[in-house]
Design an enzyme around this catalytic site. Structure first.
Site, PDB file in Angstrom:
ATOM      1  N   LYS A 132       0.929  -1.075  -0.098  1.00 42.70           N
ATOM      2  CA  LYS A 132       0.079   0.013  -0.030  1.00 42.70           C
ATOM      3  C   LYS A 132       0.736   1.371   0.074  1.00 42.70           C
ATOM      4  O   LYS A 132       0.474   2.351  -0.655  1.00 42.70           O
ATOM      5  CB  LYS A 132      -0.948   0.131   1.178  1.00 42.70           C
ATOM      6  CG  LYS A 132      -2.117  -1.093   0.987  1.00 42.70           C
ATOM      7  CD  LYS A 132      -3.191  -1.201   2.335  1.00 42.70           C
ATOM      8  CE  LYS A 132      -4.128  -2.295   2.031  1.00 42.70           C
ATOM      9  NZ  LYS A 132      -3.526  -3.558   2.049  1.00 42.70           N
ATOM     10  N   GLU A 150       6.724   1.233  10.192  1.00 38.37           N
ATOM     11  CA  GLU A 150       6.725  -0.070  10.595  1.00 38.37           C
ATOM     12  C   GLU A 150       7.468  -0.166  12.088  1.00 38.37           C
ATOM     13  O   GLU A 150       8.301  -0.040  12.084  1.00 38.37           O
ATOM     14  CB  GLU A 150       7.034  -0.939   9.460  1.00 38.37           C
ATOM     15  CG  GLU A 150       7.096  -2.468   9.903  1.00 38.37           C
ATOM     16  CD  GLU A 150       5.827  -2.833  10.503  1.00 38.37           C
ATOM     17  OE1 GLU A 150       5.607  -3.603  11.644  1.00 38.37           O
ATOM     18  OE2 GLU A 150       4.755  -2.970   9.612  1.00 38.37           O
ATOM     19  N   ASP A 194      -3.632  -0.033   7.931  1.00 36.06           N
ATOM     20  CA  ASP A 194      -3.904  -1.245   7.641  1.00 36.06           C
ATOM     21  C   ASP A 194      -3.716  -2.146   8.822  1.00 36.06           C
ATOM     22  O   ASP A 194      -2.459  -2.723   8.809  1.00 36.06           O
ATOM     23  CB  ASP A 194      -3.125  -1.409   6.305  1.00 36.06           C
ATOM     24  CG  ASP A 194      -3.631  -2.898   5.666  1.00 36.06           C
ATOM     25  OD1 ASP A 194      -4.645  -3.435   5.890  1.00 36.06           O
ATOM     26  OD2 ASP A 194      -2.738  -3.471   5.297  1.00 36.06           O
ATOM     27  N   CYS A 247      -7.593  -7.319   6.819  1.00 32.65           N
ATOM     28  CA  CYS A 247      -7.816  -8.530   5.881  1.00 32.65           C
ATOM     29  C   CYS A 247      -8.672  -9.719   6.805  1.00 32.65           C
ATOM     30  O   CYS A 247      -8.119 -10.846   6.774  1.00 32.65           O
ATOM     31  CB  CYS A 247      -6.368  -9.093   5.494  1.00 32.65           C
ATOM     32  SG  CYS A 247      -5.071  -9.587   6.642  1.00 32.65           S
TER      33      CYS A 247
END
Length: 478
Positions: A132, A150, A194, A247
């Site tokens: 992404k 991250e 996300d 997800c």
């Protein structure tokens, strides 16, 4: 093979998979989300082979190199007829495309419909492995800037590799806990979360996700997500956007987190216009008297895996530039501004960027960044743990320049050194870090290309050459 034992009433149906038994609590959950017919199709899809899709790097590749069909919600994405051996494809290593699950490419459609300006400052808060991030980078182009964060060190490493291969200069990589962004409240035009989740949408791609799933883990994931969202909700500017995705399928990690954001931070709903034939399910969650839409992807309805995505707008309207403190001073313990004096010019390569650049130095590494974003970058660097940014040009050691692999893979022209085209066979040898013979007489640094795409550097010594492909990236497959 999927075995379905249909019993009545519907709530008593039993579904089994031969390789892994789906947890009963998961099946009960899916019965609440899908009709009887839809559930059967969903379970059949879990027993089928997952489709493979790629997204082209629009600055490096214009045509898909495999037999494929276009993905309707992203103009750069394609679903492949079959999975190739990506490891043995030089285009893959040159950053010409990214292997990204089809549903995840829906982010392009979101950015397009909410009309994010190219000059935006974006944050991908949970960015690894980088799919992404690279999509946002391409969407904004050279005018924008993406902060890709991250927190996990191991995942940050693969994020850096993928960003370098993509080759854009508009990404800043950071390794921070979401709480470290508290000083940047209201600084971003768009924030993507996300979130780490229970992974229900990956069951057919990753059998371990089935074995690790439990109702207790779902609640643990929801708690982790809400901790992240508490920080993320403060980061978009007034009038900016928060995009939340997972997800997974359950409502606790999805719609209930939308409710959490609306009730605690007053976010406004954003609706998208989608063709029915895309088979993307619009889900609603009622908060007070207002219904907030989200978008669900199921593997029996789309050429992709499970995905949930919602878009929310922060109330108000304010230019993000007003939120970013700019300073002429830049005092950083490791980074410094860098410039070449006239005496050094002959030893430093000429640079060909389509925008004005600012140079920075970290130890002996030299980086280039769009000068328009330099004040913002310096502010970010003063508050965050920056791991990589812009384009690493090379090392400057004792007034000698050694070009970096990242510069070779950048999407910007390099005129300071000769280049040579090599065959596919030689390209594979090069990517395995084996010696290759060049058809060029120029001694010194040579840029190796395959079908017009840069692969990296060799140092030509005449009768032989030294391969400077990064050892940790080399192909190990025989």
């Amino acid at each position: 093979m999927l075995i379905v034992n249909l019993q009545h009433p519907y709530e008593n149906q039993i579904f089994q998979m031969t390789n892994d038994l789906l947890p009963d609590a998961f099946l009960q959950q899916m019965k609440r989300l899908l009709s009887e017919e839809e559930l059967q199709l969903f379970l059949q899809a879990l027993d089928q082979k997952a489709r493979v899709s790629i997204r082209l790097n629009p600055e490096k590749l214009k045509e898909v190199p495999y037999e494929a069909k276009p993905l309707p919600w992203c103009p750069w994405a394609f679903v492949l007829r079959e999975r190739p051996v990506f490891t043995m494809d030089p285009f893959f290593h040159s950053g010409a495309y990214y292997v990204q699950e089809a549903s995840s490419n829906f982010l392009w459609q979101v950015l397009h419909q909410i009309a994010i300006p190219a000059s935006s400052l974006a944050l991908d808060l949970c960015a690894a492995p980088g799919g992404k991030t690279t999509l946002i980078s391409s969407f904004l182009g050279d005018e924008g800037l993406v902060v890709a964060n991250e927190v996990i060190k191991g995942r940050s490493k693969i994020l850096k590799e993928n960003v370098i291969k993509w080759g854009a200069a508009n990404v800043v990589l950071t390794q921070n806990d979401p709480s470290h962004f508290s000083d940047l409240a209201g600084a971003f035009d768009v924030v993507l979360v996300d979130a780490p989740c229970s992974g229900e949408g990956l069951f057919r791609k990753d059998p371990n996700a089935i074995r690790e799933w439990s109702a207790e883990n779902v609640m643990i994931c929801q708690g982790r997500q809400q901790r992240i969202l508490r920080q993320a909700a403060e980061l978009p500017r007034p009038g900016g956007y928060l995009i939340y995705s997972t997800c997974t399928y359950n409502r606790q990690e999805n719609e209930e987190n939308v409710r959490y954001l609306v009730e605690n931070f007053g976010y406004e709903k954003v609706s998208l216009s989608l063709p029915d034939q895309w088979n993307i399910i619009r889900s609603e969650v009622l908060v007070g008297k207002e219904s907030y839409p989200s978008y669900r992807f199921y593997p029996h309805q789309v050429d992709g895996e499970g995905l949930f995505m919602t878009i929310l707008r922060r109330p108000g309207s304010e230019d993000s530039a007003a939120q970013v403190r700019r300073s002429r001073d830049f005092n950083h313990p490791h980074l410094s501004r860098f410039s070449i004096n006239k005496k050094q010019e002959a030893k430093f390569p000429s640079l060909s960027f389509p925008f004005d650049i600012k140079l920075y130095r970290y130890e002996h590494h030299i980086f280039a960044l769009n000068a328009a974003w330099a004040p913002v970058f310096e502010m970010l660097a003063s508050k965050l743990n920056v791991q990589y940014f812009g384009v690493e040009l090379g090392d400057w050691v004792k007034e000698k320049f050694l070009p970096a692999h990242a510069w070779a893979l950048s999407m910007y022209p390099i005129s300071a050194y000769p280049s040579v085209e090599i065959s596919e066979e030689d390209a594979i040898m090069y990517l395995k870090k084996e010696p290759i013979t060049l058809s060029i007489r120029d001694k010194g640094w040579v840029l190796v290309k395959h079908k017009g795409l840069n692969l990296g550097w060799v140092k030509n010594l005449g009768m032989r050459s030294n391969n400077y492909y990064p050892k940790e990236w080399r192909i190990r497959m025989q």
